[in-house]
Scaffold this motif. Sequence first.
Motif, mmCIF file in Angstrom:
data_model
loop_
_atom_site.group_PDB
_atom_site.id
_atom_site.type_symbol
_atom_site.label_atom_id
_atom_site.label_comp_id
_atom_site.label_asym_id
_atom_site.label_seq_id
_atom_site.Cartn_x
_atom_site.Cartn_y
_atom_site.Cartn_z
ATOM 1 N N ASP A 82 0.804 -1.226 0.000
ATOM 2 C CA ASP A 82 0.000 0.000 0.000
ATOM 3 C C ASP A 82 0.841 1.281 0.000
ATOM 4 O O ASP A 82 0.321 2.376 0.179
ATOM 5 C CB ASP A 82 -0.970 0.007 1.181
ATOM 6 N N THR A 83 2.160 1.177 -0.235
ATOM 7 C CA THR A 83 3.028 2.348 -0.288
ATOM 8 C C THR A 83 3.022 2.891 -1.713
ATOM 9 O O THR A 83 3.319 2.160 -2.658
ATOM 10 C CB THR A 83 4.477 1.984 0.114
ATOM 11 N N ASP A 84 2.659 4.171 -1.872
ATOM 12 C CA ASP A 84 2.618 4.745 -3.217
ATOM 13 C C ASP A 84 3.928 5.474 -3.553
ATOM 14 O O ASP A 84 4.804 5.644 -2.700
ATOM 15 C CB ASP A 84 1.409 5.667 -3.399
ATOM 16 N N ASP A 85 4.053 5.904 -4.816
ATOM 17 C CA ASP A 85 5.283 6.556 -5.280
ATOM 18 C C ASP A 85 5.574 7.851 -4.542
ATOM 19 O O ASP A 85 6.735 8.174 -4.287
ATOM 20 C CB ASP A 85 5.225 6.817 -6.786
ATOM 21 N N ARG B 240 9.668 2.147 9.339
ATOM 22 C CA ARG B 240 9.298 2.898 8.145
ATOM 23 C C ARG B 240 8.367 2.002 7.315
ATOM 24 O O ARG B 240 8.466 0.772 7.381
ATOM 25 C CB ARG B 240 10.521 3.277 7.302
ATOM 26 N N PRO B 241 7.466 2.575 6.531
ATOM 27 C CA PRO B 241 6.531 1.754 5.762
ATOM 28 C C PRO B 241 7.164 1.172 4.494
ATOM 29 O O PRO B 241 6.731 1.441 3.370
ATOM 30 C CB PRO B 241 5.413 2.746 5.425
ATOM 31 N N VAL B 242 8.219 0.390 4.683
ATOM 32 C CA VAL B 242 8.879 -0.271 3.560
ATOM 33 C C VAL B 242 9.138 -1.724 3.923
ATOM 34 O O VAL B 242 9.222 -2.082 5.094
ATOM 35 C CB VAL B 242 10.206 0.423 3.167
#
Length: 139
Positions: free
Chosen positions: A14-17, A86-88
Amino acid sequence: MSKTVRLELIGLPDTDDDELLSLGSRLRRSLLELDVTDVQLARSPSDGPAGAKSGELIAAGAVAVTAAPVVLRQVLKFVEIWLQNRPVRGIKVELDGRSIELSDSSEVERERLIDAFLAHGGAPDEDETGTVQPQPSTS
């Protein structure tokens, strides 16, 4: 003699550019505090969409770090710590035409992979893309 390593954040589903670009900018600022020669937002390796104006596109969540070879291990250790909370999912590291993905492995396994990757000659099995694949544990 400096080397340039490309670091590319691997986002969660769900992580966008835009979020990756923001994280990449924050990572760049943090890396500049280390003893590195330079840190730039990395360019996209692709040519971009058909019909787009020529020019280089910034790759979302990617930075290029130029540093002395002895500093690269410090850079990779720093990035591992920086990525926590972090959201990665992880990070892809490219150096001298080879790449390694640091994501779902244990701390011991990541250490081993980084050591082998930076040693150049003693890397674990590589697939056809040059991505270092984790080896099964023998213990």
